[in-house]
Enzyme design. Structure first.
Site, PDB file in Angstrom:
ATOM      1  N   SER A  90       0.988  -1.225  -0.083  1.00  0.00           N
ATOM      2  CA  SER A  90      -0.063   0.071  -0.018  1.00  0.00           C
ATOM      3  C   SER A  90       0.902   1.349  -0.064  1.00  0.00           C
ATOM      4  O   SER A  90       1.699   1.458  -0.902  1.00  0.00           O
ATOM      5  CB  SER A  90      -0.921   0.052   1.206  1.00  0.00           C
ATOM      6  OG  SER A  90      -1.942   0.866   0.814  1.00  0.00           O
ATOM      7  N   ASP A 109     -10.016  -5.693  -2.722  1.00  0.00           N
ATOM      8  CA  ASP A 109      -9.419  -4.398  -2.082  1.00  0.00           C
ATOM      9  C   ASP A 109     -10.308  -3.443  -2.000  1.00  0.00           C
ATOM     10  O   ASP A 109     -10.681  -2.641  -3.301  1.00  0.00           O
ATOM     11  CB  ASP A 109      -8.169  -4.413  -2.733  1.00  0.00           C
ATOM     12  CG  ASP A 109      -7.231  -3.377  -2.029  1.00  0.00           C
ATOM     13  OD1 ASP A 109      -7.894  -2.277  -1.289  1.00  0.00           O
ATOM     14  OD2 ASP A 109      -6.082  -3.635  -1.616  1.00  0.00           O
ATOM     15  N   HIS A 137      -7.453  -5.854   1.252  1.00  0.00           N
ATOM     16  CA  HIS A 137      -6.180  -5.290   1.268  1.00  0.00           C
ATOM     17  C   HIS A 137      -5.552  -5.394   2.628  1.00  0.00           C
ATOM     18  O   HIS A 137      -4.515  -4.962   3.126  1.00  0.00           O
ATOM     19  CB  HIS A 137      -6.657  -3.579   1.429  1.00  0.00           C
ATOM     20  CG  HIS A 137      -5.657  -2.694   1.532  1.00  0.00           C
ATOM     21  ND1 HIS A 137      -4.918  -2.550   0.274  1.00  0.00           N
ATOM     22  CD2 HIS A 137      -5.030  -1.686   2.218  1.00  0.00           C
ATOM     23  CE1 HIS A 137      -4.000  -1.712   0.388  1.00  0.00           C
ATOM     24  NE2 HIS A 137      -4.094  -1.066   1.435  1.00  0.00           N
TER      25      HIS A 137
END
Lengths: 279, 279
Positions: A149, A225, A258
Site C-alpha cells: 500500500s 481490495d 487489502h
C-alpha cells in the site's frame, strides 16, 4: 551492536527474529525496526530484502502477520522491516490515519512542522541501510525491496530512483500514482507543498514518465481490495510500464482484500522471485 | 449461519479465514472463535483441527501469528481456534494473567463465582463441536487437536478423555501436569476446589496414570522456554507415557522460547503429522 538497542530476539524458522531501536539522525527520533537473519555459515553474508509497510503500521505488523520467515530461511534472505514514520510526543501529528505519525509516505518533508522529523526518504535510502550494513551479515550488493500500500508506493519509488542498489522491486496493492489519488494528494501536499512538480520524484508513475527505469516489476493486487478503484489504481502503473517498456507482472488476485491475509498468502512467492534475481 | 454472527471473513492462502461470534449456552456469554476453511469441492467435507490457545490469548493470537493457513490449504484441513475463557463485564475476573478471564484452563468450574460462566470443558467438548458440525463443511469423524501451553494442557486432557473423537493429539510447550505446578495448582484449586482428587481429570499425567490412553502423542518444547522448568515439565509426561506404553514423540527444540515464534515454526509440521493420521 554499537548504537543499536536490542528490544527482543526470538528464534524462529531456523533463524533469529530481532527487534531493534536506534537514535536516528535523519528523523531526530528513536526509530524501531525488525530484522530476521537466517542461520548461515560464519563469515558469510546474505542478500537483504526490504519490506516497507502501509498506513497505520509499525515494523510489528509484517513481523507478526507476514509469514515470511520460513521462505527467508529457505532462500537465505535477511528481511528488514522499518517503521513508517517518526513517532513520539515531540513529533508533529494529526488525528488522521493517513497523514502524520504512521503515514510518513517515504518522503523528506519540506513543509513545517513536518520537516523537523518526517525524513523517511533519507532514513530508508541512507541511514538505515548503513546501519544494516554495519551491524548485520548483509551483502548490500544484493538488495531487493517490496512493500504494501503506502509501503508499496515506497518500494516502487525508492526502487525506481535507485536501480543500481535494488536488483529487484515488487509491491503488494501499492499506491502507484499518489499524485492522482486522495491519499497521495493529501500527503504529498502536506509534506512537500502545493506544487505538484515537487511530487513527481515520489510518484512511481510520474517517475517512469520522467525516465526512471527498472527492468521488471512484480505487483500483486486483490480484486476485493476496497481501496482499489479510488486509491491504488494499478492500471495507471500498467499504462506507464507499457509505454516505457518495463516488464510489469501485475497479478490480480481474485477475492483477496487489502489486509495482511493477502500479503501473507503471496509474500513467500515474492521472496522466491526476488531471490532468483538476487543470485 | 443460524445463531452465528460473522465478524469478518478474509480470503487467505486459497481459503477463507473467518471470525465468528455466538451466544454460548455453556458459558452463558457471547463467545468468539475463528475458523479457516480451505477451498474444497462442493458437497465434500474436511477433517477438523482444533487449536487451543494459552494464557492471556483469544482466538486472535494464533489466527494472526500461527502461520497455519498454507499448510491447512495444502492438506485440506479446517482449523478452529476458540477463545480461552468467557469474557465480559458480567463475568468474574481477577487482575491476574493466569486466572480468570483469558485463563479458563478448559475446565467446568464448580467453585463460585467461577461456576457461573467458566465452563470451557463443556464449551470445547460439546457445544462448539456441535456448532462446527452444523455450520461448516466438517467431517467430525476426522478430528485432531493441538494447543499451546495452557492450551496444550487442554489438548492433551481433552484428547485423552475423548480418544474416540480425536484421532490425533499434539501440543506445543504444554502444561503436562497442572496438579504439580504453580499455574495449574492455582487454577485447578480456584475453579474446582482444594481437593486434588477433583483435579485428576484435568491433568494429562494424572489421566494417564489413571488409565486414559491414546496411541501416540507429539510434543514440541523449546529449550529456551522460560517456563520450562517451573510450569511445563515435559519429563513428567515422558515418564507417564513410558509407564503406560504411549508412544510420545517429545522434540526439544534448541533455542526456541514460549512465544508464537516457536509455534509458527513447527505448527505446519504438526498439521502434516495430524493429516497423516486423519486420512
Amino acid at each position: 551492536m554499537i548504537g543499536i538497542e536490542t528490544l527482543s530476539t526470538n528464534r524462529a524458522h531456523g533463524g533469529v527474529q530481532g527487534v531493534y531501536r536506534h537514535q536516528s539522525s535523519a528523523t531526530a527520533t528513536p526509530m524501531t525496526f525488525s530484522v530476521f537473519v537466517p542461520d548461515h555459515a560464519p563469515g558469510t553474508t546474505l542478500p537483504v530484502m526490504w519490506f516497507l509497510s502501509g498506513l497505520t503500521c509499525t515494523h510489528a505488523n509484517v513481523t507478526e502477520k507476514g509469514e515470511y520467515r520460513q521462505a527467508c530461511a529457505e532462500l537465505g534472505l535477511i528481511f528488514v522491516a522499518p517503521d513508517t514514520s517518526p513517532r513520539g510526543e515531540g513529533v508533529a501529528d494529526v488525528p488522521d490515519y493517513d497523514f502524520g505519525q504512521g503515514a510518513g509516505f517515504y518522503v523528506d518533508a519540506t513543509e513545517a512542522p513536518w520537516s523537523a522529523h518526517f525524513r523517511m526518504r533519507s532514513y530508508i535510502e541512507q541511514e538505515l541501510p548503513a546501519l544494516i550494513a554495519a551491524a548485520f551479515p548483509a551483502d548490500m550488493t544484493r538488495q531487493g525491496i517490496t512493500g504494501h500500500s503506502m509501503g508499496g508506493h515506497g518500494a516502487l519509488t525508492i526502487g525506481l530512483r535507485n536501480p543500481d542498489r535494488f536488483r529487484s522491486v515488487s509491491a503488494f496493492a501499492p499506491i502507484v500514482a499518489p499524485s492522482q489519488v486522495p491519499w497521495g494528494q493529501k500527503a504529498l501536499a502536506g509534506y512537500l507543498g502545493d506544487d505538484p512538480a515537487a511530487w513527481r520524484a515520489h510518484d512511481a508513475v510520474a517517475l517512469i514518465e520522467d525516465g526512471a527505469r527498472v527492468g521488471e516489476l512484480l505487483v500483486d493486487q486483490g480484486d476485493a481490495d476496497s481501496f482499489l478503484a479510488d486509491q491504488l489504481r494499478p492500471q495507471l502503473l500498467e499504462a506507464a510500464c507499457h509505454a516505457a517498456g518495463i516488464a510489469l507482472t501485475l497479478r490480480i488476485q481474485p477475492g483477496y482484500d487489502h489486509s495482511y491475509y493477502c500479503i501473507s498468502t503471496f509474500l513467500a512467492d515474492h521472496l522466491r522471485w526476488h531471490a532468483e534475481r538476487l543470485g
